[in-house]
Scaffold this motif. Sequence first.
Motif, short mmCIF file in Angstrom:
data_model
loop_
_atom_site.label_atom_id
_atom_site.label_comp_id
_atom_site.label_asym_id
_atom_site.label_seq_id
_atom_site.Cartn_x
_atom_site.Cartn_y
_atom_site.Cartn_z
N ALA A 253 0.82 -1.21 0.00
CA ALA A 253 0.00 0.00 0.00
C ALA A 253 0.86 1.26 0.00
N GLU A 255 3.80 1.64 -1.54
CA GLU A 255 4.29 1.87 -2.90
C GLU A 255 3.18 2.35 -3.82
N TRP A 256 1.99 1.81 -3.65
CA TRP A 256 0.86 2.26 -4.46
C TRP A 256 0.52 3.72 -4.16
N THR A 257 0.53 4.09 -2.89
CA THR A 257 0.22 5.46 -2.50
C THR A 257 1.24 6.44 -3.05
N LEU A 260 0.76 6.81 -6.84
CA LEU A 260 -0.39 7.63 -7.20
C LEU A 260 -0.12 9.10 -6.92
N ARG A 373 -8.04 5.46 0.69
CA ARG A 373 -7.84 4.01 0.66
C ARG A 373 -8.90 3.32 1.51
N PRO A 404 -5.80 -0.19 -2.55
CA PRO A 404 -4.38 -0.23 -2.92
C PRO A 404 -4.12 -1.34 -3.93
N GLY A 405 -3.36 -1.00 -4.94
CA GLY A 405 -3.09 -1.93 -6.03
C GLY A 405 -3.95 -1.70 -7.23
N GLU A 406 -4.97 -0.87 -7.10
CA GLU A 406 -5.85 -0.56 -8.22
C GLU A 406 -5.10 0.20 -9.31
N ASP A 407 -5.51 0.02 -10.55
CA ASP A 407 -4.90 0.75 -11.66
C ASP A 407 -5.00 2.25 -11.41
N LEU A 408 -3.86 2.94 -11.54
CA LEU A 408 -3.80 4.36 -11.19
C LEU A 408 -4.67 5.21 -12.12
N CYS A 411 -8.33 4.83 -11.18
CA CYS A 411 -8.58 5.57 -9.94
C CYS A 411 -8.67 7.07 -10.21
#
Length: 420
Positions: A253, A255-257, A260, A373, A404-408, A411
């Motif tokens: 989460a 890295e995803w944050t 984004l 999130r 978290p992990g969703e396609d940027l 989103c």
Amino acid sequence: MRWPRPTARGWSLAIGGLALTVAGVGIGSAELIRLGLLGPVAALIGGGWLLIVDPTRGRHPLRVRRTVAPNPVSVRAPATARVELRAADASGRARLAELHLAEQAATQLSGGLTLRARVVRAPGLVTVTYPIHPTRRGRWPLGPLVVHRTDPFGVARIQATLGEQAEVVVWPEVAELAIPTGGLLGEYARVALGAHTPSSDDAALRDYREGDDLRRVHWASSARHGALLVRSDERSGLRPASVLIDLPKERGAIEWTVALGASMGIALLGAGHPVRLLGGRVTEGTVSIDPGTRLHHLREGAAREELLDLTVDLEPAPTELAAQEDLLAAARELTSPGAGVALVLAVLGSLSVATRGALAGVGDVTDALAVVRVPSAAGVERREAEHTLAALRRAGWRACAASPGEDLDVCWRRLLGTHR
């Protein structure tokens, strides 16, 4: 100083020779004693030969040069490492011959896989080239080079490290997010900051400077004056923006944050907004520095690289209380008189009641958009995230939920389609 070590063959010769020697002494056979001594002597000769050709010895040691291109590199982007091992004289070339090479790399650069290298040998030079595949943001070591060599009899072996470690800077993997025509909020991207925004016909011209965007060149005036001229006020009326990042504890989460938040900042920069980054912590030694205490108005030309550089070392606060204090400080910064913030984009998790109240004030003084999130699994954390989402919307934020992990890009488009 490194000493040679016997190989399996060397140990066998030495132990077998000693056994024969003991047997020869026991039965009084001089021939058997001499035969037995051949094994240990061969091992000693092999070790002595390796000391002579030790790659770390000599007046002119072997030189190692390591490069990585590109560096910095983004997560999952290809990069190539090149190591040159060079000898300066005849003795160095003798030490370089027949060396076996192995390169060391952090698992974050190799993906946990064995590095497959291409080795090219030339007189006095060995070149090793191999691809790296970064899997995580950060600063990761590459090297030093591990070299080993055996003697001609194969009875002794020596190992050494050559050269220094190189550092590979890995940026987060970002997406190219599109800013809709007319700005994020369906308004003009320009605002009157104490004066009316001048039209393009009234644009003042100045000499072109290295790094200026060629799209800002006023070609008609440049042709008349015989020198490149650019519109100096091209970006003077654009809305200052801040990107606020609230980092969670889970590595995925995090890295995803960061990805984004960085993608949002790059999109704003591409649209011409001055941008600064708030939130997260950068650790330097034992001192934690909040990058939000310093304004990072990024320069044109190098802006994208500077913003990505700011994200490399971002880590969450060590405790929940510290994380809350960071967000409260960011809220005070964004709502303080003269902050000059006209647009805020945020990536947030579930917030405490106090933090929700503080960030609610941001929606009163500026246009604010947030991705919250929301865990997919039911539970307390999901309920708190939903309360955070509802509180921000009531305070005038445009906010949407995301996992978290969703396609940027998906989103981002959901956020742009969300109403207050």
